[in-house]
Scaffold this motif. Sequence first.
Motif, PDB file in Angstrom:
ATOM      1  N   THR A 134     -25.022 -44.154  -6.027  1.00  0.00           N
ATOM      2  CA  THR A 134     -23.833 -44.753  -5.425  1.00  0.00           C
ATOM      3  C   THR A 134     -23.302 -45.905  -6.257  1.00  0.00           C
ATOM      4  OG1 THR A 134     -25.132 -46.296  -4.071  1.00  0.00           O
ATOM      5  CG2 THR A 134     -24.598 -44.141  -3.097  1.00  0.00           C
ATOM      6  N   GLY A 135     -24.081 -46.352  -7.235  1.00  0.00           N
ATOM      7  CA  GLY A 135     -23.690 -47.458  -8.102  1.00  0.00           C
ATOM      8  C   GLY A 135     -24.748 -47.684  -9.159  1.00  0.00           C
ATOM      9  N   LEU A 136     -24.633 -48.776  -9.889  1.00  0.00           N
ATOM     10  CA  LEU A 136     -25.517 -49.021 -11.031  1.00  0.00           C
ATOM     11  C   LEU A 136     -26.574 -50.091 -10.772  1.00  0.00           C
ATOM     12  CD1 LEU A 136     -22.839 -48.964 -13.884  1.00  0.00           C
ATOM     13  CD2 LEU A 136     -24.234 -47.068 -13.022  1.00  0.00           C
ATOM     14  N   ASN A 137     -26.579 -50.671  -9.586  1.00  0.00           N
ATOM     15  CA  ASN A 137     -27.521 -51.734  -9.256  1.00  0.00           C
ATOM     16  C   ASN A 137     -28.689 -51.148  -8.466  1.00  0.00           C
ATOM     17  OD1 ASN A 137     -28.934 -53.958  -8.195  1.00  0.00           O
ATOM     18  ND2 ASN A 137     -27.086 -55.213  -8.124  1.00  0.00           N
ATOM     19  N   ALA A 138     -29.857 -51.048  -9.110  1.00  0.00           N
ATOM     20  CA  ALA A 138     -31.015 -50.401  -8.482  1.00  0.00           C
ATOM     21  C   ALA A 138     -31.524 -51.162  -7.264  1.00  0.00           C
ATOM     22  CB  ALA A 138     -32.138 -50.245  -9.507  1.00  0.00           C
ATOM     23  N   LYS A 139     -31.170 -52.431  -7.131  1.00  0.00           N
ATOM     24  CA  LYS A 139     -31.660 -53.229  -6.007  1.00  0.00           C
ATOM     25  C   LYS A 139     -30.795 -53.085  -4.765  1.00  0.00           C
ATOM     26  CE  LYS A 139     -33.995 -56.698  -8.854  1.00  0.00           C
ATOM     27  NZ  LYS A 139     -34.100 -58.136  -9.192  1.00  0.00           N
ATOM     28  N   GLN A 140     -29.561 -52.598  -4.930  1.00  0.00           N
ATOM     29  CA  GLN A 140     -28.704 -52.497  -3.750  1.00  0.00           C
ATOM     30  C   GLN A 140     -28.037 -51.124  -3.585  1.00  0.00           C
ATOM     31  OE1 GLN A 140     -25.929 -55.698  -4.613  1.00  0.00           O
ATOM     32  NE2 GLN A 140     -24.350 -54.240  -5.236  1.00  0.00           N
ATOM     33  N   ASP A 141     -27.895 -50.370  -4.667  1.00  0.00           N
ATOM     34  CA  ASP A 141     -27.275 -49.048  -4.574  1.00  0.00           C
ATOM     35  C   ASP A 141     -28.327 -47.985  -4.267  1.00  0.00           C
ATOM     36  OD1 ASP A 141     -24.569 -49.837  -5.073  1.00  0.00           O
ATOM     37  OD2 ASP A 141     -25.139 -50.192  -7.154  1.00  0.00           O
ATOM     38  N   GLU A 142     -27.882 -46.752  -4.032  1.00  0.00           N
ATOM     39  CA  GLU A 142     -28.776 -45.712  -3.523  1.00  0.00           C
ATOM     40  C   GLU A 142     -28.781 -44.470  -4.406  1.00  0.00           C
ATOM     41  OE1 GLU A 142     -28.546 -45.419   1.023  1.00  0.00           O
ATOM     42  OE2 GLU A 142     -26.583 -46.247   0.479  1.00  0.00           O
ATOM     43  N   ILE A 143     -29.880 -43.729  -4.300  1.00  0.00           N
ATOM     44  CA  ILE A 143     -29.987 -42.422  -4.956  1.00  0.00           C
ATOM     45  C   ILE A 143     -29.319 -41.386  -4.063  1.00  0.00           C
ATOM     46  CG2 ILE A 143     -31.571 -40.606  -5.707  1.00  0.00           C
ATOM     47  CD1 ILE A 143     -33.619 -42.816  -6.310  1.00  0.00           C
ATOM     48  N   VAL A 144     -28.336 -40.692  -4.594  1.00  0.00           N
ATOM     49  CA  VAL A 144     -27.642 -39.650  -3.842  1.00  0.00           C
ATOM     50  C   VAL A 144     -28.324 -38.301  -4.023  1.00  0.00           C
ATOM     51  CG1 VAL A 144     -25.447 -38.429  -3.552  1.00  0.00           C
ATOM     52  CG2 VAL A 144     -25.450 -40.884  -4.062  1.00  0.00           C
ATOM     53  N   SER A 145     -28.720 -38.001  -5.238  1.00  0.00           N
ATOM     54  CA  SER A 145     -29.407 -36.730  -5.492  1.00  0.00           C
ATOM     55  C   SER A 145     -30.353 -36.866  -6.670  1.00  0.00           C
ATOM     56  CB  SER A 145     -28.407 -35.598  -5.746  1.00  0.00           C
ATOM     57  OG  SER A 145     -27.705 -35.803  -6.948  1.00  0.00           O
ATOM     58  N   ILE A 146     -31.358 -35.995  -6.694  1.00  0.00           N
ATOM     59  CA  ILE A 146     -32.352 -35.942  -7.760  1.00  0.00           C
ATOM     60  C   ILE A 146     -32.501 -34.492  -8.204  1.00  0.00           C
ATOM     61  CG2 ILE A 146     -34.750 -36.394  -8.436  1.00  0.00           C
ATOM     62  CD1 ILE A 146     -34.999 -38.306  -6.122  1.00  0.00           C
ATOM     63  N   ALA A 147     -32.570 -34.293  -9.508  1.00  0.00           N
ATOM     64  CA  ALA A 147     -32.850 -32.950 -10.023  1.00  0.00           C
ATOM     65  C   ALA A 147     -33.781 -33.066 -11.213  1.00  0.00           C
ATOM     66  CB  ALA A 147     -31.558 -32.237 -10.430  1.00  0.00           C
ATOM     67  N   TRP A 148     -34.588 -32.031 -11.402  1.00  0.00           N
ATOM     68  CA  TRP A 148     -35.450 -32.015 -12.593  1.00  0.00           C
ATOM     69  C   TRP A 148     -35.551 -30.616 -13.170  1.00  0.00           C
ATOM     70  CZ3 TRP A 148     -37.559 -33.898  -7.911  1.00  0.00           C
ATOM     71  CH2 TRP A 148     -38.421 -33.036  -7.231  1.00  0.00           C
ATOM     72  N   VAL A 149     -35.774 -30.605 -14.479  1.00  0.00           N
ATOM     73  CA  VAL A 149     -35.846 -29.365 -15.244  1.00  0.00           C
ATOM     74  C   VAL A 149     -37.099 -29.420 -16.119  1.00  0.00           C
ATOM     75  CG1 VAL A 149     -34.744 -27.983 -17.052  1.00  0.00           C
ATOM     76  CG2 VAL A 149     -33.347 -29.056 -15.269  1.00  0.00           C
ATOM     77  N   PRO A 150     -38.081 -28.558 -15.905  1.00  0.00           N
ATOM     78  CA  PRO A 150     -39.291 -28.563 -16.740  1.00  0.00           C
ATOM     79  C   PRO A 150     -39.053 -27.895 -18.105  1.00  0.00           C
ATOM     80  CG  PRO A 150     -39.692 -27.606 -14.556  1.00  0.00           C
ATOM     81  CD  PRO A 150     -38.215 -27.647 -14.766  1.00  0.00           C
ATOM     82  N   ILE A 151     -39.739 -28.423 -19.108  1.00  0.00           N
ATOM     83  CA  ILE A 151     -39.766 -27.806 -20.440  1.00  0.00           C
ATOM     84  C   ILE A 151     -41.225 -27.596 -20.818  1.00  0.00           C
ATOM     85  CG2 ILE A 151     -39.228 -28.075 -22.896  1.00  0.00           C
ATOM     86  CD1 ILE A 151     -36.966 -29.933 -22.143  1.00  0.00           C
ATOM     87  N   SER A 152     -41.566 -26.389 -21.250  1.00  0.00           N
ATOM     88  CA  SER A 152     -42.923 -26.103 -21.686  1.00  0.00           C
ATOM     89  C   SER A 152     -42.872 -25.317 -22.986  1.00  0.00           C
ATOM     90  CB  SER A 152     -43.666 -25.301 -20.613  1.00  0.00           C
ATOM     91  OG  SER A 152     -44.996 -25.035 -21.009  1.00  0.00           O
ATOM     92  N   HIS A 153     -43.497 -25.869 -24.032  1.00  0.00           N
ATOM     93  CA  HIS A 153     -43.534 -25.209 -25.339  1.00  0.00           C
ATOM     94  C   HIS A 153     -42.131 -24.795 -25.804  1.00  0.00           C
ATOM     95  CE1 HIS A 153     -47.947 -25.097 -25.556  1.00  0.00           C
ATOM     96  NE2 HIS A 153     -47.881 -24.924 -24.255  1.00  0.00           N
ATOM     97  N   GLN A 154     -41.208 -25.734 -25.723  1.00  0.00           N
ATOM     98  CA  GLN A 154     -39.829 -25.588 -26.187  1.00  0.00           C
ATOM     99  C   GLN A 154     -38.999 -24.629 -25.347  1.00  0.00           C
ATOM    100  OE1 GLN A 154     -38.970 -25.917 -30.521  1.00  0.00           O
ATOM    101  NE2 GLN A 154     -41.071 -25.209 -30.768  1.00  0.00           N
ATOM    102  N   ARG A 155     -39.477 -24.253 -24.179  1.00  0.00           N
ATOM    103  CA  ARG A 155     -38.720 -23.356 -23.318  1.00  0.00           C
ATOM    104  C   ARG A 155     -38.376 -24.052 -22.001  1.00  0.00           C
ATOM    105  NH1 ARG A 155     -38.682 -18.006 -24.872  1.00  0.00           N
ATOM    106  NH2 ARG A 155     -40.102 -17.450 -26.581  1.00  0.00           N
ATOM    107  N   ILE A 156     -37.108 -23.997 -21.626  1.00  0.00           N
ATOM    108  CA  ILE A 156     -36.682 -24.538 -20.346  1.00  0.00           C
ATOM    109  C   ILE A 156     -37.103 -23.562 -19.248  1.00  0.00           C
ATOM    110  CG2 ILE A 156     -34.684 -25.151 -18.929  1.00  0.00           C
ATOM    111  CD1 ILE A 156     -33.283 -26.021 -21.524  1.00  0.00           C
ATOM    112  N   GLN A 157     -37.845 -24.071 -18.268  1.00  0.00           N
ATOM    113  CA  GLN A 157     -38.379 -23.236 -17.195  1.00  0.00           C
ATOM    114  C   GLN A 157     -37.376 -23.188 -16.033  1.00  0.00           C
ATOM    115  OE1 GLN A 157     -41.360 -21.643 -17.945  1.00  0.00           O
ATOM    116  NE2 GLN A 157     -41.025 -22.683 -19.902  1.00  0.00           N
ATOM    117  N   ILE A 158     -36.417 -22.286 -16.139  1.00  0.00           N
ATOM    118  CA  ILE A 158     -35.331 -22.213 -15.171  1.00  0.00           C
ATOM    119  C   ILE A 158     -35.853 -22.035 -13.744  1.00  0.00           C
ATOM    120  CG2 ILE A 158     -33.278 -20.924 -14.458  1.00  0.00           C
ATOM    121  CD1 ILE A 158     -32.838 -22.423 -16.999  1.00  0.00           C
TER     122      ILE A 158
END
Length: 213
Positions: free
Chosen positions: A39-63
């Motif tokens: 929601t903003g750039l201040n980690a002490k007052q703004d919030e996380i709206v969404s989180i995503a992660w993408v694994p990589i193993s041995h140079q391959r993106i694990q879709i």
Amino acid sequence: MMGILESIKRFFVLPEKDNDILKSNCFKVDYLVIDLELTGLNAKQDEIVSIAWVPISHQRIQIGQCQHFINNQVSNLNQSPVFHGIDNTTIAAGVPLNEALKALNELLDDKILIFHNQQLDWGFLRIAFNKAGLLHKPLAILDTMNIEHKRLARQGHVIAQDSLTLSSCRERYRLPEYNCHNALTDAMATAELFLAQANQISRGKPLLVKHLM
């Protein structure tokens, strides 16, 4: 009780592991590329709206192992939908932030984390983990923005203010532009950028993790 003991053990034992992982061939270790929408750039007052992660193993993106969570506990989106397009209707269909954090925390033991702008995203995550009572100590953290800054500096380039954005960095490697920007597409874009950077820097030779820090 066992889960708490394992978390405490992980928190105190990892420094020795860190030393080993930094000496590893960067093409033979596992990574987790993470991106947040905020929601903003201040980690002490703004919030996380969404989180995503993408694994990589041995140079391959694990879709098939990619994850994307929307935080349904965001109290005030402010003007952030202009940037990430997530509105109150989307928020309502999400999950509690702690659910996403617990899923992420389970992956930290054996993967190096990658961000594009570590200072921003890891700053938010560190505070969120603390609030959730989750002990966290990743093996190591890499930052594709920092990798690109060092690479350009070594080549004597003048580094303009907007030359280290994710899209600008990708353009230098002739990677395609993503039209839809959210946490998952940006995590994917960062994963592709990292693989391009590592291969460009190594030029077919062994490259240690510590040389990318």
